[in-house]
Design a protein around this motif. Structure first.
Motif, PDB file in Angstrom:
ATOM      1  N   LEU A  13     166.674 -11.327  62.499  1.00  0.00           N
ATOM      2  CA  LEU A  13     167.240 -10.614  63.644  1.00  0.00           C
ATOM      3  C   LEU A  13     168.093  -9.434  63.171  1.00  0.00           C
ATOM      4  N   GLU A  14     167.962  -8.320  63.874  1.00  0.00           N
ATOM      5  CA  GLU A  14     168.668  -7.096  63.475  1.00  0.00           C
ATOM      6  C   GLU A  14     170.021  -6.938  64.163  1.00  0.00           C
ATOM      7  N   LYS A  15     170.253  -7.666  65.237  1.00  0.00           N
ATOM      8  CA  LYS A  15     171.470  -7.424  66.033  1.00  0.00           C
ATOM      9  C   LYS A  15     172.524  -8.521  65.851  1.00  0.00           C
ATOM     10  N   CYS A  42     158.317 -25.200  61.984  1.00  0.00           N
ATOM     11  CA  CYS A  42     159.733 -24.901  62.248  1.00  0.00           C
ATOM     12  C   CYS A  42     160.010 -23.413  62.018  1.00  0.00           C
ATOM     13  N   VAL A  43     160.723 -22.836  62.974  1.00  0.00           N
ATOM     14  CA  VAL A  43     161.083 -21.412  62.931  1.00  0.00           C
ATOM     15  C   VAL A  43     162.603 -21.326  62.882  1.00  0.00           C
ATOM     16  N   VAL A  44     163.138 -20.494  61.993  1.00  0.00           N
ATOM     17  CA  VAL A  44     164.587 -20.284  61.932  1.00  0.00           C
ATOM     18  C   VAL A  44     164.879 -18.832  62.301  1.00  0.00           C
ATOM     19  N   TYR A  45     165.660 -18.654  63.360  1.00  0.00           N
ATOM     20  CA  TYR A  45     166.111 -17.313  63.753  1.00  0.00           C
ATOM     21  C   TYR A  45     167.407 -17.028  63.006  1.00  0.00           C
ATOM     22  N   THR A  46     167.389 -16.021  62.146  1.00  0.00           N
ATOM     23  CA  THR A  46     168.567 -15.737  61.322  1.00  0.00           C
ATOM     24  C   THR A  46     168.836 -14.240  61.214  1.00  0.00           C
ATOM     25  N   GLY A  47     170.095 -13.925  60.967  1.00  0.00           N
ATOM     26  CA  GLY A  47     170.470 -12.527  60.745  1.00  0.00           C
ATOM     27  C   GLY A  47     170.709 -12.230  59.275  1.00  0.00           C
ATOM     28  N   ASP A  48     170.350 -13.173  58.401  1.00  0.00           N
ATOM     29  CA  ASP A  48     170.567 -13.000  56.946  1.00  0.00           C
ATOM     30  C   ASP A  48     169.471 -12.117  56.351  1.00  0.00           C
ATOM     31  N   ARG A  49     169.528 -10.831  56.678  1.00  0.00           N
ATOM     32  CA  ARG A  49     168.469  -9.919  56.229  1.00  0.00           C
ATOM     33  C   ARG A  49     168.648  -9.467  54.782  1.00  0.00           C
ATOM     34  N   GLU A  93     166.465 -10.876  71.580  1.00  0.00           N
ATOM     35  CA  GLU A  93     165.700 -10.326  70.449  1.00  0.00           C
ATOM     36  C   GLU A  93     164.855 -11.425  69.804  1.00  0.00           C
ATOM     37  N   ALA A  94     165.470 -12.615  69.639  1.00  0.00           N
ATOM     38  CA  ALA A  94     164.757 -13.749  69.029  1.00  0.00           C
ATOM     39  C   ALA A  94     163.565 -14.168  69.892  1.00  0.00           C
ATOM     40  N   LEU A  95     163.770 -14.233  71.193  1.00  0.00           N
ATOM     41  CA  LEU A  95     162.720 -14.678  72.120  1.00  0.00           C
ATOM     42  C   LEU A  95     161.549 -13.703  72.132  1.00  0.00           C
ATOM     43  N   LEU A  96     161.865 -12.402  72.080  1.00  0.00           N
ATOM     44  CA  LEU A  96     160.797 -11.391  72.087  1.00  0.00           C
ATOM     45  C   LEU A  96     159.993 -11.421  70.790  1.00  0.00           C
ATOM     46  N   LYS A  97     160.662 -11.722  69.682  1.00  0.00           N
ATOM     47  CA  LYS A  97     159.977 -11.725  68.386  1.00  0.00           C
ATOM     48  C   LYS A  97     159.130 -12.980  68.190  1.00  0.00           C
ATOM     49  N   CYS A  98     159.597 -14.100  68.738  1.00  0.00           N
ATOM     50  CA  CYS A  98     158.837 -15.349  68.589  1.00  0.00           C
ATOM     51  C   CYS A  98     159.289 -16.340  69.656  1.00  0.00           C
ATOM     52  N   ALA A  99     158.419 -16.649  70.595  1.00  0.00           N
ATOM     53  CA  ALA A  99     158.750 -17.600  71.666  1.00  0.00           C
ATOM     54  C   ALA A  99     158.325 -19.002  71.235  1.00  0.00           C
TER      55      ALA A  99
END
Length: 481
Positions: A122-124, A87-94, A151-157
């Motif tokens: 994610l940075e944006k 499982c992958v979580v795309y988050t902006g909680d940097r 951005e999410a797709l480019l970092k991890c598809a």
């Protein structure tokens, strides 16, 4: 001559447009092939098989609300069922590490994951912040989500993509460019037929400013904008392979907007019912103070001012010297400075109404303290109009409070409904209704209140973690075939 001039201008323009369209299609096809190639190059696991990546798009996964509880329960459910899944979580909680986020989920929701989770930071995320778009907020946030999704797709598809936070405009991106099987869990439709009727009827609400309702021209313009957005929202949502909605209210709106009934299911969010069931239910002992508890994040749509005004009206209409005294306890999460300012405004409202000594604010409190307040409360209060579901409502009922919720949305259609023909709680709509119903609840004999509390507790088992797991797995099964 005019015809020749028109042809001489039109034909090259059409030719150029055709060339540009072909170039765009070739470019997008190339991007898709490149992403597919990246997927194939992923390393195999210990068993020699390439793990199946399931991506959850949840830019605010560390927020601690009901949507986040759904996310972590969904991940734990998949980890239980499927062995070869990452499982992958795309988050902006940097501002937090992956370990801190997982620890926070355990601390807040009592959810312990079976396997590690991969986080893609994610940075944006600022592109989906409402504050960035003072006007045309819906469109701005939706377009911003496409860039964030890119951005999410480019970092991890991933192989399977699930939008678990309501960013429907990312769905076509992952489906057609990422080559993913796509699903979504809809907590709240980005636009609803109710929102269209608010603008059409020129009602002033938190999402429809007075200067628009006072102008027929602005109202018509906003209505056209809303209809255009609703059309686009329906278009992107219809790309989903699997759609899960959290209530009957959300289901009705999604069916009318997305028109994908064949792959749409109601999956009630997992409420931590079990945790509250150890609170003993017994006839209240005589006490010098009764408490009314509200549990919800400090956001404008939750309508805390209505709670305070109704409570002030209740106190005002009580006979002088009547015992016991009443306390209103507002429990909720503050996500940012805007929420903190909202709390300060609510405190000022308490001062204006002369109820500051009787209203208590408890912000970002630990779970055990929340549980204690609910165990001691007589009434659980909820005032959001068209709440999509209402996890706080279920928690109050499981904890044994007499619930008083808004007569709309999820509470009306799914939660505060008779169980085996018996009353489970109460509904109200305005300041007078809330004040009168609270007075009525307090006027009931303790034995009658106990009966309602017991009915409510028996009715909430259908919102348990186990029920969520069963319906969630049934719904996402097509994605894993």
């Amino acid at each position: 001559a005019c015809f020749r001039l028109l042809c001489s201008l039109l034909l090259p323009a059409l030719f150029l447009s055709g060339i540009l369209c072909i170039c765009l299609v070739v470019l997008l096809w190339g991007v898709r092939l490149w992403i597919q190639r990246k997927k194939q190059l992923r390393p195999a696991g210990r068993d020699g098989k390439r793990p199946l990546l399931v991506g959850f798009f949840h830019p605010y996964c560390n927020a601690g609300g009901g949507g986040e509880r759904v996310l972590w329960c969904a991940i734990r459910t998949l980890q239980k069922k499927y062995r070869n899944v990452t499982c992958v979580v795309y988050t902006g909680d940097r501002d937090a590490t992956g370990e801190e986020i997982v620890e926070g989920a355990f601390r807040r929701f009592n959810i312990k994951l079976i396997h590690p989770v991969k986080f893609v930071f994610l940075e944006k995320r600022f592109l989906v912040e409402a504050s960035l778009y003072p006007h045309f907020t819906l469109l701005g946030q939706s377009l911003g989500s496409v860039f964030l999704g890119w951005e999410a797709l480019l970092k991890c598809a991933p192989d399977i993509y699930i939008d678990s936070m309501g960013y429907a405009f990312t769905i076509p991106l992952f489906k057609y460019l990422g080559g993913c099987r796509v699903g979504c869990y809809v907590h709240y439709p980005t636009i609803s037929t109710d929102m269209l009727s608010v603008v059409r009827n020129q009602d002033t609400r938190f999402n429809n400013a007075a200067f628009i309702t006072n102008s027929p021209l602005f109202s018509k313009f906003k209505l056209v904008y809303y209809y255009f957005f609703a059309f686009m929202y329906g278009l992107v949502g219809s790309c989903s392979d699997v759609v899960m909605v959290n209530s009957s209210w959300t289901l009705n709106h999604i069916l009318s907007l997305w028109r994908v009934g064949a792959c749409t299911n109601v999956v009630y969010p997992p409420c931590d019912v079990q945790t509250f069931l150890d609170i003993p239910l017994e006839v209240e002992k005589s006490t010098s103070e009764y408490s009314i508890v509200s549990v919800s994040q400090f956001r404008p749509e939750k309508d805390h001012p209505l709670q305070i005004r109704a409570f002030a009206k209740l106190l005002k209409e009580k006979r002088v010297g009547q015992e016991p005294s009443l306390k209103l306890i507002l429990i909720g999460g503050c996500r940012n400075q805007q929420d903190e300012e909202r709390v300060n405004n609510l405190k000022r409202l308490c001062e204006q109404l002369g109820v500051s000594d009787d209203v208590v604010f408890r912000i970002n409190i630990p779970f055990e303290e929340l549980k204690r307040h609910l165990a001691e409360a007589t009434i659980g209060l909820h005032t959001m109009w068209n709440e999509h579901f209402g996890i706080g409502v279920v928690e109050c009922m499981a904890a044994g409070t007499v619930i008083l919720a808004h007569n709309s949305g999820g509470p009306k259609l799914d939660i505060v409904v008779p169980h085996e023909g018996r009353v489970t709680g109460f509904l109200a709509e305005d300041e007078d209704g809330y004040a009168e119903t609270m007075a009525y609840i307090f006027s009931l004999p303790p034995e009658k209140r106990l009966e309602i509390r017991e009915n409510a507790r028996r009715s909430v088992h259908r919102f348990s973690d186990q029920h969520f797991e069963d319906t969630f797995l049934l719904s996402v099964e097509p994605l894993f075939k």
